[in-house]
Design a protein around this motif. Sequence first.
Motif, short mmCIF file in Angstrom:
data_model
loop_
_atom_site.label_atom_id
_atom_site.label_comp_id
_atom_site.label_asym_id
_atom_site.label_seq_id
_atom_site.Cartn_x
_atom_site.Cartn_y
_atom_site.Cartn_z
N GLY A 74 -2.15 12.88 -3.56
CA GLY A 74 -2.57 12.17 -1.94
C GLY A 74 -3.74 11.16 -1.95
N GLU A 75 -3.33 10.43 -2.84
CA GLU A 75 -4.32 8.97 -3.62
C GLU A 75 -4.03 8.08 -2.96
N SER A 76 -4.35 7.58 -2.00
CA SER A 76 -4.09 6.03 -1.64
C SER A 76 -4.45 4.68 -2.77
N VAL A 77 -3.14 4.08 -2.42
CA VAL A 77 -3.17 3.04 -3.42
C VAL A 77 -2.77 1.61 -2.87
N GLY A 78 -3.43 0.55 -3.69
CA GLY A 78 -3.20 -1.17 -2.86
C GLY A 78 -2.53 -1.71 -3.97
N ILE A 79 -1.52 -1.52 -3.90
CA ILE A 79 0.16 -2.84 -5.17
C ILE A 79 -0.28 -3.92 -4.71
N LEU A 80 -0.22 -5.12 -6.13
CA LEU A 80 -0.26 -5.95 -6.27
C LEU A 80 0.63 -6.57 -6.51
N GLU A 81 1.35 -6.32 -7.86
CA GLU A 81 2.81 -6.63 -8.35
C GLU A 81 3.48 -4.98 -8.75
N LYS A 82 4.83 -6.24 -9.18
CA LYS A 82 6.23 -5.19 -9.83
C LYS A 82 6.72 -5.24 -10.97
N CYS A 83 7.51 -4.56 -11.26
CA CYS A 83 7.82 -5.16 -12.87
C CYS A 83 8.79 -3.69 -13.57
N GLN A 84 10.34 -4.17 -12.83
CA GLN A 84 10.98 -2.79 -13.63
C GLN A 84 10.43 -0.98 -13.65
N GLY A 85 9.88 -0.76 -12.24
CA GLY A 85 10.27 0.55 -11.96
C GLY A 85 8.47 0.29 -11.68
N TRP A 86 7.44 0.22 -12.26
CA TRP A 86 6.65 -0.06 -11.98
C TRP A 86 5.87 -0.77 -11.42
N PHE A 87 4.46 -0.20 -10.43
CA PHE A 87 3.48 -1.51 -9.87
C PHE A 87 2.53 -1.13 -10.79
N ARG A 88 1.75 -2.56 -9.97
CA ARG A 88 0.26 -2.97 -10.82
C ARG A 88 -0.27 -2.96 -9.22
N GLY A 89 -1.69 -1.80 -10.07
CA GLY A 89 -2.10 -2.20 -8.56
C GLY A 89 -3.52 -1.06 -8.67
N THR B 143 0.92 -1.60 -0.82
CA THR B 143 -0.39 0.01 0.22
C THR B 143 1.23 0.98 -0.05
N GLY B 144 0.26 2.47 -0.21
CA GLY B 144 0.87 3.86 -0.70
C GLY B 144 -0.02 4.58 -0.77
N VAL B 145 1.00 5.50 -0.80
CA VAL B 145 0.63 7.38 -1.80
C VAL B 145 0.74 7.73 -3.09
N ALA B 146 0.72 8.18 -3.79
CA ALA B 146 0.90 9.17 -4.94
C ALA B 146 1.71 10.25 -4.29
N ILE B 147 2.82 10.56 -4.63
CA ILE B 147 3.20 12.17 -4.71
C ILE B 147 3.65 12.09 -5.17
N PHE B 148 3.12 12.50 -6.51
CA PHE B 148 3.29 12.97 -7.68
C PHE B 148 2.10 13.01 -8.09
N ARG B 149 1.05 13.93 -9.29
CA ARG B 149 -0.11 13.42 -9.96
C ARG B 149 0.18 12.41 -11.62
N PHE B 150 -0.27 11.23 -11.62
CA PHE B 150 0.06 10.69 -12.98
C PHE B 150 -1.43 10.64 -13.27
N GLN B 151 -1.10 11.04 -14.64
CA GLN B 151 -1.81 11.81 -16.05
C GLN B 151 -1.38 11.08 -17.21
N SER B 152 -1.46 9.52 -17.43
CA SER B 152 -0.81 9.07 -18.54
C SER B 152 -1.91 8.46 -19.54
N LYS C 210 -4.69 6.21 -13.47
CA LYS C 210 -4.62 7.28 -13.15
C LYS C 210 -4.85 7.74 -11.94
N LEU C 211 -3.96 9.05 -11.33
CA LEU C 211 -3.84 8.63 -9.90
C LEU C 211 -3.79 10.49 -9.66
N ASP C 212 -4.22 11.33 -8.62
CA ASP C 212 -4.01 12.38 -8.33
C ASP C 212 -3.47 11.82 -7.23
#
Length: 1781
Positions: free
Chosen positions: A30-45, A10-19, A26-28
């Motif tokens: 301060g938005e809380s996220v749940g993390i499931l998987e990881k691959c080469q600098g990327w999270f999936r959740g 689990t974590g919190v977005a410290i930057f806005r991600f609009q890709s 897409k994350l705003d």
Amino acid sequence: MWTLTEDEKTGVAIFRFQSCLPHALKLDLGESVGILEKCQGWFRGFSCKRTDVKGIFPCSYIHVMKYGLSSDGLNGTATPVEDALVAEVTSTLREWAPLWKQLYVKRKVEVFFQMAHVMSELMELRKQLVTARLADRDKRDIKRHVATRLDWGNEHLGLDLVPRKDFETVDEDKVSVSDLYKIHLGSRNDVRHGSQRHDSVQPCRAPVVHHLLLNMKTSTCNSIGEDSDIFFWLYDSREAKSISEKFMVRLNKNGEPKKSREVDGLCALFTDLSNEDLKRDLYIVSQVIRSGRMLLNEHRKGLRHGQYRRPYGCAVLAMSNILQTIAELKEEKDFVLKVYMCNNESEWYQIHENIIRKCSSKYSAPANNSGLVISLQLLHGDVEALRRENKWLSRASVTHKLGFPDVMVPGDVRNDFYLTLERGDFERGGKSVQKNIEVTVSVLLDDGELVQDCIGKACGQPNRTQHRSVVLYHNNSPRWNEAVKLGVPLDRFQGTHLRFDFRHCSTKDKGEKKLFAFSFTPLMREDGSTLSDQSHQLYVYKCDESGDLRQPGLYLVLPCCQDGSSPGLPAASAFQRSARETFWISTQLSSTKLTQNANLLALLKWKAHPDRVGNILGRLRHVTGEEIVKFLQDILDTLFAILDDDAHKYGPLVFQSLVFVINLLGDSKYFHFRAVMDTYIHKHFAGALAYKELIRCLRWVMESLPEAVWQDHTQDVMRALEYLFKFIIQSRSLYSGATCGMEEEQFRSSFQELFESIHFVLGLDWPTCESLIMIQVAALRSFTAIFDELLHIFSVQEVAEFVRSTLASFPSVLATVGHSMDVVRLQSITRTVDSSLFALPESRRILLPLVLHHIHLHLRHQKELPTCSGILTSLFSIIKASSLDASVQEEVELMVESLLDVLLQTLLSIMSSGQSQEAGEFVSCLLSLLRHMTDVHFQHLMENFQSKEVLKEFMMKIWCVLRNLMKLSIFPRDWTVMRLLSSHIILRTVQRLAPYQLENFVGDDFDFKVWSAYFSLAVLYINQPSLQLESMSAAKRKKIFDKYGDMRVTMAYELFSMWQNLSENKRHLIPGMIGPFLGVTLVPQAEIRNIMVPIFHDMMDWEQRKEGSLKQVEAELIDKLDALVSEGKGDDDYRELLSLLTLLLEPYPSLLEKIEQQTWRETGTSLVTSVTRLMERLLDYRDGMRGDETESKSTGCTVNLLTFYKSELNKEEMYIRYIHKLCDLHVGAGNYTEAAFTLLLYWELLHWDERPTKELLRYPSQSEWQRKEALSRKLIHYFAKGKCWEFGIPLCRELAFQYESLYDYQSLSWIRKLEAAYFDDIMEQQRLEPKFFRVGFYGRMFPFFLRNKEFVCRGHDYERLEAFQQRMLAEFPQAIAVRHPNQPDEAILQSNSQYLQIYAVTPVPEAAGILRSHRVPDRIKSFYRVNNVHRFRHDRPFHKGPKDPDNEFKSLWIERTTLVLAHPLPGISPWFEVEEQELVEVSPLENAVSVVENKNQELRSLISRYHLMRPHGVDNVAGDDVNLLSMTLNGVVDAAVNGGIARYQEAFFGEDYIGSHPQDGDKISQLKDLMQEQLEVLGAGLAVHGRLVHPEMRPLHKKLMDRFQVIRSSLCRAPCAASQANTAGGIAGPEGFTVHRHSEAANGGNVPIPADGQDLDGIQRVFLQQLMSPAWKPCSDPYLSSSDKVVTVVASSWSLDCVTRKVIPVLSAHVGAAPPVPPRNTQAHASCLSVTPPLSPPPVDDAFHHQLGDLLLLSLCAPEQSYSASHFSHQPLLLIPSGMH
């Protein structure tokens, strides 16, 4: 390759991600996220906001948090692990955000900005908690600030109160309900009072300590021109003494701080002020001492040799009122002190007293008006804590209170010696003038060494080695009253002395100071005691500068004073005492290390005098408390040393001394030294054998109690019992440890005997012996403090038995309930329950029955309820804490048997008396007990009832208590946690008791009261506001649902189950339960409604079977629905209920479908239909009666509802109730006429008979005649306030008839006078004609009573169309204004919007006869034109056929819409619905006739208003008065010249039109006559205008005259012929006047015509009188004299369109009118008119109009002429009466 994360969940977005990348999430910020998987600098959740949407996002954008994982893999759920308060801040800020924005929308700007500040603070504090590494103290402070701000914000946003303990949210599952209640109560008090939460500590008995902060800001004493010292101190004028040290500020000659670094340090903190100190007659005293010349006026040249401290001035400030003011402030407040100078320096020592006493002859203000500006602030609490919290306090000088404070704290070391130079008496010494004496104070050792830096003038300045006193000019008996503080080191007190050097300060010998004498005194006596606190008279010894004072041994052998302890004067001495000179000082010691008490010193040195030990111990009682606590440990060591030396001889004396010392620590001043005593007992006490003597002495005291002489001593011993037992137990422990437990049996035996002695004392029952009661009270209060000590040497069971036997040793409580001992017993039980002993299960088994017995006894007698509730709260808290670890079933069983019934009885009594505070405490205790009860407990409870009557009584009690709990709202609205927990406990209780009710109270044993109480409880439970999940936010709703589910549904199922099991007994609950069950249907929950429909069907079915009809069901439904409206239920609830009754569809068959299957289908359908229609109106009424709704909507919905009750339901009582509600609405809005018409509805229901009536609403029980009379008077009063006297006069006559028939002539006289006064008001009071507006409400979003309907509304005074439109749009802010007058189409009618169509309409009066009558004045006609009208007209112009561009009047038709209302206006409402519409088309010619006729009437009314006014300049009449006349005439003249009449002539008088419209011949002739009449009226108006116009407006008048000539020329085609014809047809009178008659087509009156060459003023006057006085009597009146029958003018009837009537309200209010039946004053007319005899009537010549126009034009052709009042004086006129030619 994607891999499952292990440490990153689990974590919190410290930057806005609009890709835009595929699968990006897409994350705003301060938005809380749940993390499931990881691959080469990327999270999936996934985002916690949208858990169903998964995607990828960069690792660098996420701050990973610690987590707690419930399972592994893709389906694992991770929860962030963070501080609970941090998590609360996060969730609370999210909840606040939308509510905060709404504050701005609602214009609550102040709260909006306050909330913004608080939210910013919370974010910053949260950041510190998350990121900073804080010390425990700092972290606790931050948490305290966070909790305070969270609670403040929740309160201001209307959110729930969060229960907290130690700043953390309380888990309600881990505390008892009673504890939860207390936590809620404490949290609420903290929020409301703004207090800060502190650690939960034991209450301190020490009083509150106050501190006064003084800050000197400015001094205006800079004109002195020398350095100055300013002193401040606190002074008690009542006792005439200082109570604090002095604080000093040093200023230079410019009035600035002597040192620049002191600029910010000119403040002092006067500490340790008690409550008693604040009640003193306190003053702040300030003295200004200058340093410089002897005299201010000295101007010697050369270098000054002397610097003297000289008095300058003094100021005082009374604190009695100021303290109360600054105590309420949280900031400093400024004050100004005026400095006064002493007139005589010999009075300097008491100048402050003289100023306080206002002895103005002894002081005066300096010429420069000096003063001091200071600020004050009152602080509270510990000084060190205040300094930590307020860093700026560190620069304040701590200024102590003189002597010890009221609260002495261990470790507070002081060694202050205060010296006051009082006065001296000195010889002149051969001087011609008196001396200027300066005293130098020094502290020296016996060897002559000066003690450095030990003398302090005042706080705020460094100490000095020597102190120079103030010099009083030419004074041999100076009185200084100057105090200093000596800081002599403790190790130097012995062998230190004070020396006072006296010097004469000469002003002649170059300012030299000459030593002439000295005095001295040692600081410590030979016996080791310090100089006593008193005044000391010191000897003065002569010396000079050559005298050797550097060898103190030479004078220390001399006596210093006459006290008997000083050595005698040696035979040969270097210094000679001056017998006539004396010096006085006073001293005061405040030391924790030194003593002035010889008795104390003797005790500490008892071994030096062993033969005097008994005497020394006896004198210990004379030692002060301060001295004892200073040497507490030494005293205790001494006492036990004496006891060890000879216990048999000194044992009782040591015991008494020990009791005295222990009781001394009970004083609040020394309370903190109890900790010193405890430390001494456990760490320093070494009396291993002391316990034997202490036990022996204790037993002896107990057994000696019956002897009265020992009772006072026994009371002291009982108060000291706690520490005596501590000494005994510690002594035994020491002995046992040293001897390996020897003499254990002897000790236990003696201890048991000691307890038996205590039981003996407590068991004595002497009600009349007050001293015995005090002894027993003291014993009980001390006893509970020794439990922990007893546990050191006895087992838990043994101690519990000791306690039980002690508490049970009292006399029977039944005999002493209400006695003071009873209170003490309960207090002892309270302390027992709160002790650590009771927390042990082994002791509870022994003590709990006794505790429950006493509580039961007190509750049964309703005594000491607060104490009992406190004991129960502690008891349930212990039980709850124990239940988390072990079973408490047996203890709960005991509590149920002992407390449940008496608790219910107590609550019923408290609730009935309205004691909400006590009710809350006992309710929480009851809920705590019910919460612990299991099925087994309920089963045992039911088995214990011996009969059904007893069971019934219990069931009624518990149902009533639980019902009152919800009905009375014991817990505030924002205590959601408490309310939900209570609801959960109540639900469980109902579920467990329901089977026993079914088992015992159905069938033949059915009991209506029990079942009615049960169902009422269920209904109230379901309707609780705290359970209405639909009104809550989504997050709150989910939280409640996850914890408790929807408890309403569970209770509804319970209700349904119980109802179904009643079988035939259901009929007993019908129709009584219809209303309550109907309230359940208001809950907007589909499942609940699904449950309730079969119950309603059952009730209707049983009612039909029982009564054969549904009348009672219908009546109950209607009454309940109306009652629910009065209770203010929400709008959404009503709308949901309407849907239920009309569209009960889908998951279950509707009620109508069920009804249609029964034999009573027709009556059932009718019932549901009636209720549905009523609900529609109730919905509208609820909407309209909301607090923010407007007058019109409230009135309309109330009218709609009362009409329905009268016409369709025939519910007279409700009809009357809503009549009065509507009346109150009208009165509140100032619509008194409508209020009268409303109340008239009730008046019509009453009759003039003596039938008694019951009390109703605001009416008392009285006869119907009396009620109708009172109503009649109120109606008359309302009609009068509404200026509708015409409607009140018939009521006056009705009352007059009743009074006359009863021979009540007094009342008859009163009502006749009132009627006459109303006639006068009709003729004299001004009344405005209101405007009327047609309003169309289109669209489905309007309330039912407005939807797609049209109304005519009566406007307010002075209200025009634009203002009315704005008012309606304000009432319906969502509405859209329709700008065209056309009928809206179907799309608008069916739209989900609101449309308003508004335009003005003209009333069509019904009283045509009154309006056409020549005798009715205009004031009366004006009333009937706009009152009692139910027809209104609106004209819409349009063109039919081709439009002539040169003359649009040819094709201008009028679409005339006549609106017919259901009721006339005014009525019970300012507006009524349009019932019928009539539409006609008016031809262009008919329109022209109407327009000209209306304009003529408007001009007549306006001219009648102005023709009696005086010209400008006469009686200060202003020119502005004729502005309206000028504008109106200008408008008519301009229209006639530029179009208007000329266009009418062109359009309708041409041969083409006449030929093509032969049927319009009469109308064409009528138009011609009206146009000619307009010319005449216009001429009369111009004549009046010319007389009144201001000289500056003469050009306008000339312009009007020129244009009038143009009009005349256009209308008069053959003026000469017409003139000749008219002249030939006239008859000349004696004065040359000829009178002709109008043609019948004109106005049918007689108009005077001037003869050639005659003055025109007379004709103007006569013509205007005829033209403007339609109230003159007709000639047919046989009672008129000939002078009255002069001229008759018939006022033409008129009506105005919406354009021409714009000015009528202003005009009609000023039109003069005669009364309806005017007096016959023949003299008035005869005096101004000469009348010819009546002649036979000849035919009238139609050419008369043309001649009259010419003559009027000639009379008005001199605009430069100024008309005066003399022109209208009485002139002889010859008039031809009507009918003569």
